[in-house]
Design an enzyme around this catalytic site. Structure first.
Site, PDB file in Angstrom:
ATOM      1  N   GLU A  33     -11.562   9.313  -2.010  1.00 26.90           N
ATOM      2  CA  GLU A  33     -12.423   9.547  -0.849  1.00 26.90           C
ATOM      3  C   GLU A  33     -13.455  10.639  -1.093  1.00 26.90           C
ATOM      4  O   GLU A  33     -13.306  11.457  -2.013  1.00 26.90           O
ATOM      5  CB  GLU A  33     -11.575   9.899   0.368  1.00 26.90           C
ATOM      6  CG  GLU A  33     -10.828  11.211   0.224  1.00 26.90           C
ATOM      7  CD  GLU A  33      -9.602  11.280   1.128  1.00 26.90           C
ATOM      8  OE1 GLU A  33      -9.484  12.288   1.860  1.00 26.90           O
ATOM      9  OE2 GLU A  33      -8.767  10.361   1.094  1.00 26.90           O
TER      10      GLU A  33
ATOM     11  N   CYS B 130      -6.663  14.010   7.518  1.00 29.53           N
ATOM     12  CA  CYS B 130      -6.463  12.600   7.845  1.00 29.53           C
ATOM     13  C   CYS B 130      -7.797  11.999   8.257  1.00 29.53           C
ATOM     14  O   CYS B 130      -8.593  12.631   8.973  1.00 29.53           O
ATOM     15  CB  CYS B 130      -5.448  12.461   8.972  1.00 29.53           C
ATOM     16  SG  CYS B 130      -5.375  10.800   9.678  1.00 29.53           S
TER      17      CYS B 130
ATOM     18  N   TYR C 223       0.852  -1.192   0.000  1.00 27.89           N
ATOM     19  CA  TYR C 223       0.000   0.000   0.000  1.00 27.89           C
ATOM     20  C   TYR C 223       0.888   1.243   0.000  1.00 27.89           C
ATOM     21  O   TYR C 223       1.808   1.363   0.815  1.00 27.89           O
ATOM     22  CB  TYR C 223      -0.890  -0.003   1.239  1.00 27.89           C
ATOM     23  CG  TYR C 223      -1.759   1.219   1.390  1.00 27.89           C
ATOM     24  CD1 TYR C 223      -2.801   1.469   0.500  1.00 27.89           C
ATOM     25  CD2 TYR C 223      -1.535   2.123   2.424  1.00 27.89           C
ATOM     26  CE1 TYR C 223      -3.597   2.594   0.637  1.00 27.89           C
ATOM     27  CE2 TYR C 223      -2.340   3.240   2.566  1.00 27.89           C
ATOM     28  CZ  TYR C 223      -3.364   3.480   1.670  1.00 27.89           C
ATOM     29  OH  TYR C 223      -4.160   4.594   1.805  1.00 27.89           O
TER      30      TYR C 223
ATOM     31  N   GLU D 256     -13.731   4.361   6.205  1.00 29.86           N
ATOM     32  CA  GLU D 256     -12.693   4.929   7.065  1.00 29.86           C
ATOM     33  C   GLU D 256     -13.226   5.200   8.470  1.00 29.86           C
ATOM     34  O   GLU D 256     -14.361   5.642   8.659  1.00 29.86           O
ATOM     35  CB  GLU D 256     -12.162   6.223   6.437  1.00 29.86           C
ATOM     36  CG  GLU D 256     -11.083   6.932   7.250  1.00 29.86           C
ATOM     37  CD  GLU D 256      -9.784   6.150   7.353  1.00 29.86           C
ATOM     38  OE1 GLU D 256      -9.815   5.025   7.912  1.00 29.86           O
ATOM     39  OE2 GLU D 256      -8.735   6.661   6.916  1.00 29.86           O
TER      40      GLU D 256
ATOM     41  N   ASN E 203      -8.714  -0.269   7.398  1.00 28.74           N
ATOM     42  CA  ASN E 203      -7.524   0.509   7.712  1.00 28.74           C
ATOM     43  C   ASN E 203      -7.161   0.316   9.182  1.00 28.74           C
ATOM     44  O   ASN E 203      -7.882   0.754  10.064  1.00 28.74           O
ATOM     45  CB  ASN E 203      -7.785   1.989   7.429  1.00 28.74           C
ATOM     46  CG  ASN E 203      -6.575   2.867   7.719  1.00 28.74           C
ATOM     47  OD1 ASN E 203      -5.487   2.381   7.996  1.00 28.74           O
ATOM     48  ND2 ASN E 203      -6.769   4.183   7.661  1.00 28.74           N
TER      49      ASN E 203
ATOM     50  N   HIS F  87      -7.598   4.288  -4.223  1.00 30.00           N
ATOM     51  CA  HIS F  87      -8.861   4.671  -3.577  1.00 30.00           C
ATOM     52  C   HIS F  87      -9.024   6.184  -3.615  1.00 30.00           C
ATOM     53  O   HIS F  87      -8.050   6.946  -3.533  1.00 30.00           O
ATOM     54  CB  HIS F  87      -8.994   4.110  -2.165  1.00 30.00           C
ATOM     55  CG  HIS F  87      -7.995   4.597  -1.155  1.00 30.00           C
ATOM     56  ND1 HIS F  87      -8.061   5.828  -0.570  1.00 30.00           N
ATOM     57  CD2 HIS F  87      -6.930   3.971  -0.599  1.00 30.00           C
ATOM     58  CE1 HIS F  87      -7.083   5.958   0.307  1.00 30.00           C
ATOM     59  NE2 HIS F  87      -6.368   4.848   0.299  1.00 30.00           N
TER      60      HIS F  87
ATOM     61  N   ASP G 149      -3.123   5.654  -2.362  1.00 29.48           N
ATOM     62  CA  ASP G 149      -4.079   6.626  -1.847  1.00 29.48           C
ATOM     63  C   ASP G 149      -4.119   7.817  -2.808  1.00 29.48           C
ATOM     64  O   ASP G 149      -3.133   8.534  -2.961  1.00 29.48           O
ATOM     65  CB  ASP G 149      -3.622   7.067  -0.458  1.00 29.48           C
ATOM     66  CG  ASP G 149      -4.492   8.143   0.167  1.00 29.48           C
ATOM     67  OD1 ASP G 149      -5.456   8.595  -0.477  1.00 29.48           O
ATOM     68  OD2 ASP G 149      -4.198   8.530   1.315  1.00 29.48           O
TER      69      ASP G 149
ATOM     70  N   ARG H 201     -13.525   5.292  -0.999  1.00 35.22           N
ATOM     71  CA  ARG H 201     -13.397   5.462   0.456  1.00 35.22           C
ATOM     72  C   ARG H 201     -14.465   6.447   0.919  1.00 35.22           C
ATOM     73  O   ARG H 201     -14.648   7.507   0.311  1.00 35.22           O
ATOM     74  CB  ARG H 201     -12.010   5.990   0.800  1.00 35.22           C
ATOM     75  CG  ARG H 201     -11.882   6.472   2.242  1.00 35.22           C
ATOM     76  CD  ARG H 201     -10.476   6.896   2.560  1.00 35.22           C
ATOM     77  NE  ARG H 201     -10.465   8.029   3.480  1.00 35.22           N
ATOM     78  CZ  ARG H 201      -9.367   8.606   3.965  1.00 35.22           C
ATOM     79  NH1 ARG H 201      -8.182   8.141   3.620  1.00 35.22           N
ATOM     80  NH2 ARG H 201      -9.452   9.647   4.777  1.00 35.22           N
TER      81      ARG H 201
ATOM     82  N   ASP I 206      -0.794  15.475   6.186  1.00 36.02           N
ATOM     83  CA  ASP I 206      -1.652  14.814   5.204  1.00 36.02           C
ATOM     84  C   ASP I 206      -2.937  15.624   5.009  1.00 36.02           C
ATOM     85  O   ASP I 206      -4.014  15.245   5.465  1.00 36.02           O
ATOM     86  CB  ASP I 206      -1.964  13.397   5.699  1.00 36.02           C
ATOM     87  CG  ASP I 206      -2.838  12.622   4.719  1.00 36.02           C
ATOM     88  OD1 ASP I 206      -2.819  12.942   3.518  1.00 36.02           O
ATOM     89  OD2 ASP I 206      -3.535  11.685   5.175  1.00 36.02           O
TER      90      ASP I 206
ATOM     91  N   ASP J  93      -6.274  10.371  -2.504  1.00 34.74           N
ATOM     92  CA  ASP J  93      -6.953  11.481  -1.831  1.00 34.74           C
ATOM     93  C   ASP J  93      -8.363  11.692  -2.396  1.00 34.74           C
ATOM     94  O   ASP J  93      -9.117  10.747  -2.527  1.00 34.74           O
ATOM     95  CB  ASP J  93      -6.112  12.753  -1.919  1.00 34.74           C
ATOM     96  CG  ASP J  93      -4.918  12.730  -0.969  1.00 34.74           C
ATOM     97  OD1 ASP J  93      -4.888  11.860  -0.077  1.00 34.74           O
ATOM     98  OD2 ASP J  93      -4.015  13.563  -1.129  1.00 34.74           O
TER      99      ASP J  93
END
Length: 289
Positions: A113, A121, A42, A186, A208, A111, A84, A156, A57, A86
């Protein structure tokens, strides 16, 4: 292996079982993951931001930076890599470009989100979400943009920390309708929530297991028992490495020498072995793989 076969391999792995994906911020650590026998890796968004740019982040890296950094990782190993992405770096048109860039960089999936930009985060408070319809448009754009139909689109949702558990399930189901092939809920807040979410959502799920967050640290075995097919550990190796580097740097500052730490270090020979590098050879074979 080619990018396409890595994407196929990822699908094969989760079709027949479940996989643990340690998170890495760089390609050297990805090589360690592969050498230790993990089936996939990952690429942590927080890891790239924290380790490479020294920033939090909160969406400060650009698509170009993420594609380049994640590409180094994907090309350094033969196992599939998920990254990731974002919020997709903008609206639906930006998401389409994101998918094309990540495919070209060699990733097996990503992924995206449903947070508003600037993101936070997933285990911090103060997040806000885009409308369900906007996120569905992003997912549709991602699916349509793929040149490789095996590149995995994972949606996500951060709704648990903003709305509630039932709404998180509702969002996940809408994202599946839009074409998401896997769901990443998440910051679920208990073992029962992980269990119940898996009962209600009928596609491959990603859990996660980040430290110091809102979710309990469940074992890989427990999550597989609930029905999860992918379990990520985004910052575990990075956090340990940062703690270790802090200790040796403090000792170096105090003692003026690192000689007492040699037994704690990766040797030059071990590094070269990790990199498949023979300094006596005429050429490094990595460039011809």
């Amino acid at each position: 292996m080619t990018r396409q076969t890595k994407a196929v391999r990822l699908r094969e792995l989760i079709a027949k079982g479940a996989i643990a994906l340690p998170g890495v911020p760089n390609a050297a650590m990805a090589r360690q993951v592969e050498r230790l026998g993990f089936d996939a890796v990952y690429v942590s968004g927080a890891g790239m931001a924290n380790a490479t740019a020294g920033v939090p982040d909160i969406g400060l890296l650009t698509l170009t930076e993420v594609a380049q950094l994640a590409g180094y990782i994907a090309r350094a190993v033969k196992i599939p890599a998920i990254v990731d992405a974002d919020t997709g770096f903008g609206g639906s048109e930006n998401v389409a470009r994101t998918i094309r860039e990540l495919e070209a960089a060699g990733l097996a999936g990503c992924h995206i989100e449903d947070q508003e930009f600037p993101k936070r985060c997933g285990h911090l408070s103060g997040k806000s979400l885009v409308d369900v319809e906007e996120m569905m448009e992003k997912i549709k754009a991602a699916v349509a943009a793929r040149s490789d139909p095996d590149f995995m689109i994972i949606a996500r949702t951060d709704a648990r920390a903003v709305e509630d558990f039932d709404r998180t399930v509702d969002r996940a189901q809408r994202y599946i309708e839009a074409g998401a092939e896997a769901i990443f809920p998440e910051a679920l807040q208990s073992a029962e929530e992980f269990r119940d979410f898996a009962k209600k959502v009928g596609v491959p799920l990603l859990a996660n297991m980040t430290e110091f967050g809102k979710s309990p640290l469940l074992s890989f075995k427990d999550l597989v028992g609930f029905g999860y097919r992918m379990v990520i550990f985004p910052q575990s190796a990075f956090r340990v490495s940062m703690k270790a580097s802090h200790k040796v740097l403090r000792a170096l500052k105090e003692a003026g020498t690192q000689k007492d730490w040699l037994d704690e270090m990766q040797t030059r020979e071990e590094l070269y072995k990790l990199l498949d590098y023979d300094p006596t050879a005429e050429k490094w074979p990595g460039l011809s793989d």
